[in-house]
Motif scaffolding. Structure first.
Motif, PDB file in Angstrom:
ATOM      1  N   GLU A 294       0.700  -1.343   0.032  1.00  0.00           N
ATOM      2  CA  GLU A 294      -0.115   0.028  -0.019  1.00  0.00           C
ATOM      3  C   GLU A 294       0.880   1.235  -0.139  1.00  0.00           C
ATOM      4  O   GLU A 294       0.520   2.190  -0.605  1.00  0.00           O
ATOM      5  CB  GLU A 294      -0.915   0.080   1.044  1.00  0.00           C
ATOM      6  N   LYS A 295       2.121   1.287   0.667  1.00  0.00           N
ATOM      7  CA  LYS A 295       2.804   2.682   0.894  1.00  0.00           C
ATOM      8  C   LYS A 295       3.453   2.560  -0.470  1.00  0.00           C
ATOM      9  O   LYS A 295       3.644   3.829  -1.072  1.00  0.00           O
ATOM     10  CB  LYS A 295       3.980   2.222   1.834  1.00  0.00           C
ATOM     11  N   ALA A 296       3.993   1.735  -1.409  1.00  0.00           N
ATOM     12  CA  ALA A 296       4.434   1.739  -2.623  1.00  0.00           C
ATOM     13  C   ALA A 296       3.481   2.169  -3.306  1.00  0.00           C
ATOM     14  O   ALA A 296       3.819   3.069  -4.329  1.00  0.00           O
ATOM     15  CB  ALA A 296       5.010   0.235  -2.978  1.00  0.00           C
ATOM     16  N   ARG A 297       2.359   1.724  -3.437  1.00  0.00           N
ATOM     17  CA  ARG A 297       1.161   2.022  -4.411  1.00  0.00           C
ATOM     18  C   ARG A 297       0.937   3.704  -4.213  1.00  0.00           C
ATOM     19  O   ARG A 297       0.745   4.319  -4.913  1.00  0.00           O
ATOM     20  CB  ARG A 297       0.030   1.348  -4.288  1.00  0.00           C
ATOM     21  N   GLN A 298       0.865   3.955  -2.968  1.00  0.00           N
ATOM     22  CA  GLN A 298       0.753   5.285  -2.936  1.00  0.00           C
ATOM     23  C   GLN A 298       1.879   6.195  -3.432  1.00  0.00           C
ATOM     24  O   GLN A 298       1.541   7.432  -3.940  1.00  0.00           O
ATOM     25  CB  GLN A 298       0.707   5.856  -1.169  1.00  0.00           C
ATOM     26  N   ALA A 299       3.073   5.983  -3.038  1.00  0.00           N
ATOM     27  CA  ALA A 299       4.116   6.634  -3.584  1.00  0.00           C
ATOM     28  C   ALA A 299       4.073   6.734  -5.168  1.00  0.00           C
ATOM     29  O   ALA A 299       4.519   7.739  -5.613  1.00  0.00           O
ATOM     30  CB  ALA A 299       5.545   5.955  -3.016  1.00  0.00           C
ATOM     31  N   TYR A 300       3.646   5.652  -5.637  1.00  0.00           N
ATOM     32  CA  TYR A 300       3.755   5.363  -7.070  1.00  0.00           C
ATOM     33  C   TYR A 300       2.769   6.439  -7.709  1.00  0.00           C
ATOM     34  O   TYR A 300       2.967   7.332  -8.246  1.00  0.00           O
ATOM     35  CB  TYR A 300       3.292   4.155  -7.507  1.00  0.00           C
ATOM     36  N   ASP A 301       1.534   6.473  -7.089  1.00  0.00           N
ATOM     37  CA  ASP A 301       0.360   7.188  -7.703  1.00  0.00           C
ATOM     38  C   ASP A 301       0.677   8.757  -7.339  1.00  0.00           C
ATOM     39  O   ASP A 301       0.203   9.537  -8.257  1.00  0.00           O
ATOM     40  CB  ASP A 301      -0.993   6.906  -6.854  1.00  0.00           C
TER      41      ASP A 301
END
Length: 148
Positions: free
Chosen positions: A117-124
């Protein structure tokens, strides 16, 4: 081209990928994990998967999934000639091996979800900033083009 002809062609070209798709399919994973616990009758398995996944699997989809896994040698179908008919599903030795691997992957996914989830947020956020910069750049270029 008939469906069975397409299946034979696909199996000949890449049989490993097809087995991987069967084992890791949406319902295949859940069937294998549930059957690790014990043999199930069809309706019991359907309810157990619904409880586990929070979504109901249709009878048709569960039947197709079980038939595919049975064909691959992962699931054993034991039909008893009694009234009413009784059919139990269990894992073969090969199926148990596959199910343990899939369960490990499912556990890893569960354990690492916060990091995902953290990686997804950073990517987004990065993607959003990039898209905004790109849009501003395109608008500026269009405005310059119109002004010329």
């Amino acid at each position: 081209m008939s469906v069975s002809k397409q299946r034979v062609d696909a199996e000949a070209l890449c049989p490993y990928r097809l087995v991987m798709e069967h084992v890791t399919s949406r319902w295949g994973v859940l069937v294998l994990i549930e059957l690790l616990e014990r043999p199930y009758r069809f309706s019991e398995l359907r309810r157990a998967i619904g409880r586990f996944s929070g979504r109901d699997v249709s009878e048709k989809m569960l039947t197709q999934t079980l038939q595919t896994l049975e064909r691959d040698g992962l699931v054993h179908r034991d039909a008893k000639p009694v009234i009413p008919p009784r059919v139990d599903y269990s894992l073969t030795g090969l199926g148990r091996e596959a199910a343990e691997q899939v369960r490990s992957l499912a556990q890893w996914t569960h354990d690492r979800m916060a990091e995902v989830e953290k990686a997804r947020q950073a990517y987004d956020e990065t993607r959003r900033a990039y898209d905004e910069t790109r849009r501003a750049h395109d608008e500026a270029r269009e405005a310059k083009s119109r002004a010329s």
